[in-house]
Design an enzyme around this catalytic site. Structure first.
Site, mmCIF file in Angstrom:
data_model
loop_
_atom_site.group_PDB
_atom_site.id
_atom_site.type_symbol
_atom_site.label_atom_id
_atom_site.label_comp_id
_atom_site.label_asym_id
_atom_site.label_seq_id
_atom_site.Cartn_x
_atom_site.Cartn_y
_atom_site.Cartn_z
ATOM 1 N N CYS A 97 -2.560 -1.722 10.163
ATOM 2 C CA CYS A 97 -1.749 -1.175 9.080
ATOM 3 C C CYS A 97 -1.644 0.328 9.303
ATOM 4 O O CYS A 97 -2.664 1.032 9.294
ATOM 5 C CB CYS A 97 -2.433 -1.480 7.745
ATOM 6 S SG CYS A 97 -1.579 -0.802 6.317
ATOM 7 N N ASN A 98 -0.432 0.805 9.521
ATOM 8 C CA ASN A 98 -0.232 2.242 9.754
ATOM 9 C C ASN A 98 -0.648 3.054 8.534
ATOM 10 O O ASN A 98 -1.218 4.137 8.654
ATOM 11 C CB ASN A 98 1.248 2.524 10.043
ATOM 12 C CG ASN A 98 1.724 1.909 11.334
ATOM 13 O OD1 ASN A 98 1.778 2.565 12.358
ATOM 14 N ND2 ASN A 98 2.068 0.633 11.308
ATOM 15 N N THR A 99 -0.362 2.496 7.341
ATOM 16 C CA THR A 99 -0.637 3.209 6.103
ATOM 17 C C THR A 99 -2.149 3.363 5.910
ATOM 18 O O THR A 99 -2.646 4.461 5.638
ATOM 19 C CB THR A 99 -0.016 2.435 4.915
ATOM 20 O OG1 THR A 99 1.354 2.163 5.218
ATOM 21 C CG2 THR A 99 -0.105 3.213 3.636
ATOM 22 N N TYR B 219 0.840 -1.208 0.000
ATOM 23 C CA TYR B 219 0.000 0.000 0.000
ATOM 24 C C TYR B 219 0.875 1.258 0.000
ATOM 25 O O TYR B 219 0.479 2.303 -0.495
ATOM 26 C CB TYR B 219 -0.902 0.026 1.236
ATOM 27 C CG TYR B 219 -2.146 -0.844 1.176
ATOM 28 C CD1 TYR B 219 -2.346 -1.774 0.153
ATOM 29 C CD2 TYR B 219 -3.128 -0.726 2.155
ATOM 30 C CE1 TYR B 219 -3.495 -2.566 0.117
ATOM 31 C CE2 TYR B 219 -4.282 -1.503 2.130
ATOM 32 C CZ TYR B 219 -4.464 -2.429 1.106
ATOM 33 O OH TYR B 219 -5.596 -3.198 1.085
ATOM 34 N N GLY B 220 2.036 1.143 0.621
ATOM 35 C CA GLY B 220 2.902 2.313 0.809
ATOM 36 C C GLY B 220 3.384 2.951 -0.484
ATOM 37 O O GLY B 220 3.881 4.070 -0.489
ATOM 38 N N CYS C 11 5.510 0.528 10.679
ATOM 39 C CA CYS C 11 4.772 -0.265 9.687
ATOM 40 C C CYS C 11 4.726 -1.670 10.262
ATOM 41 O O CYS C 11 5.734 -2.162 10.782
ATOM 42 C CB CYS C 11 5.506 -0.237 8.348
ATOM 43 S SG CYS C 11 4.954 -1.504 7.167
ATOM 44 N N THR C 12 3.564 -2.294 10.176
ATOM 45 C CA THR C 12 3.402 -3.584 10.866
ATOM 46 C C THR C 12 4.198 -4.716 10.216
ATOM 47 O O THR C 12 4.339 -5.785 10.806
ATOM 48 C CB THR C 12 1.911 -3.958 10.949
ATOM 49 O OG1 THR C 12 1.347 -3.951 9.616
ATOM 50 C CG2 THR C 12 1.155 -2.977 11.826
ATOM 51 N N HIS C 13 4.718 -4.490 9.021
ATOM 52 C CA HIS C 13 5.593 -5.507 8.415
ATOM 53 C C HIS C 13 6.981 -5.511 9.080
ATOM 54 O O HIS C 13 7.671 -6.531 9.044
ATOM 55 C CB HIS C 13 5.791 -5.213 6.920
ATOM 56 C CG HIS C 13 4.656 -5.644 6.033
ATOM 57 N ND1 HIS C 13 3.438 -5.002 6.036
ATOM 58 C CD2 HIS C 13 4.551 -6.655 5.128
ATOM 59 C CE1 HIS C 13 2.637 -5.586 5.139
ATOM 60 N NE2 HIS C 13 3.289 -6.588 4.585
#
Ligand code: DGL
Length: 216
Positions: A75-77, A44-45, A185-187
């Site tokens: 998801c922060n984004t 998404y980023g 970012c959760t990744h």
């Protein structure tokens, strides 16, 4: 007849939200969770804010076909562009978002040097910049965009020579210079071991997953 299950839905652009899901399960082992990772459309980023909003709303719509007691936007984004719209659209649903853990980092290292690693969308959105302004006088905070990191995690390369090389070139300028690095970012928590290999153990890695689970 068994009672209809009420789920907590957890949504991310891909596998990243599992780093939040594992904290949710740890804190609430008796809840029932539904996980939606939109890996087909990740990252998404790299998209426009409008695209991220559209994809997030469509993922939430799919989840709304189930009986939900809460929705965690892991998801922060997606949170930075869509959380407000979601709360307006579903006023009866509890919606929990995630944002880079700047506050916990500043609380731990007042006056310190803090890096915030996140996607370009998150770092550019008004939501994050408002947060940054709030804490700007409390610490020296630097934005660290990390385009390419999510793709490596999605490809299962979180612990790989490719990840080490990527992080080495991204984080070399910050070696020995940061008190804390916020994993915005959760990744990124999946790459924590590789980040440690580059930055060493003097920089604290701060992840918003635990706080989000506690809030939920
Ligand atoms: N995991 C998401 C986040 O927390 C974004 C990853 C992406 O770029 O798709 O920001």
């Amino acid at each position: 007849m068994a009672a209809k299950a009420d789920y907590i839905a957890v949504i991310d652009s891909g596998v990243g939200g599992i780093s939040v899901l594992r904290e949710l399960v740890r804190l609430m082992p008796n809840e029932r969770f539904l996980y939606y990772g939109d890996s087909a459309n990740a990252p998404y980023g790299k998209r426009t804010s409008e695209e991220v909003k559209k994809l997030t709303l469509s993922a939430v719509e799919k989840m709304m076909t189930h009986n939900l007691k809460a929705l965690v936007l892991a998801c922060n984004t997606a949170t930075s562009v869509a959380v407000r719209t979601l709360r307006e659209k579903y006023p009866d649903l509890i919606v929990i978002g995630i944002e880079p853990a700047v506050k916990p980092a500043v609380d731990q290292f007042p006056g310190g040097k803090i890096g915030v690693m996140a996607t370009d969308v998150t770092l550019g959105e008004e939501k994050f910049n408002t947060l940054l302004q709030r804490f700007a006088g409390c610490a020296d905070i630097v934005k660290i965009p990390a385009p390419g990191l999510v793709e490596l995690v999605e490809a299962g390369l979180a612990n790989s020579p490719e990840m080490d090389a990527f992080l080495e070139s991204l984080l070399a300028p910050y070696k020995g210079k940061l008190d804390a690095l916020v994993l915005g970012c959760t990744h990124y928590p999946f790459a924590a071991a590789a980040i440690r290999r580059v930055l060493g153990d003097k920089t604290a890695l701060i992840d918003g997953g635990v706080g989000t689970a506690q809030q939920t």
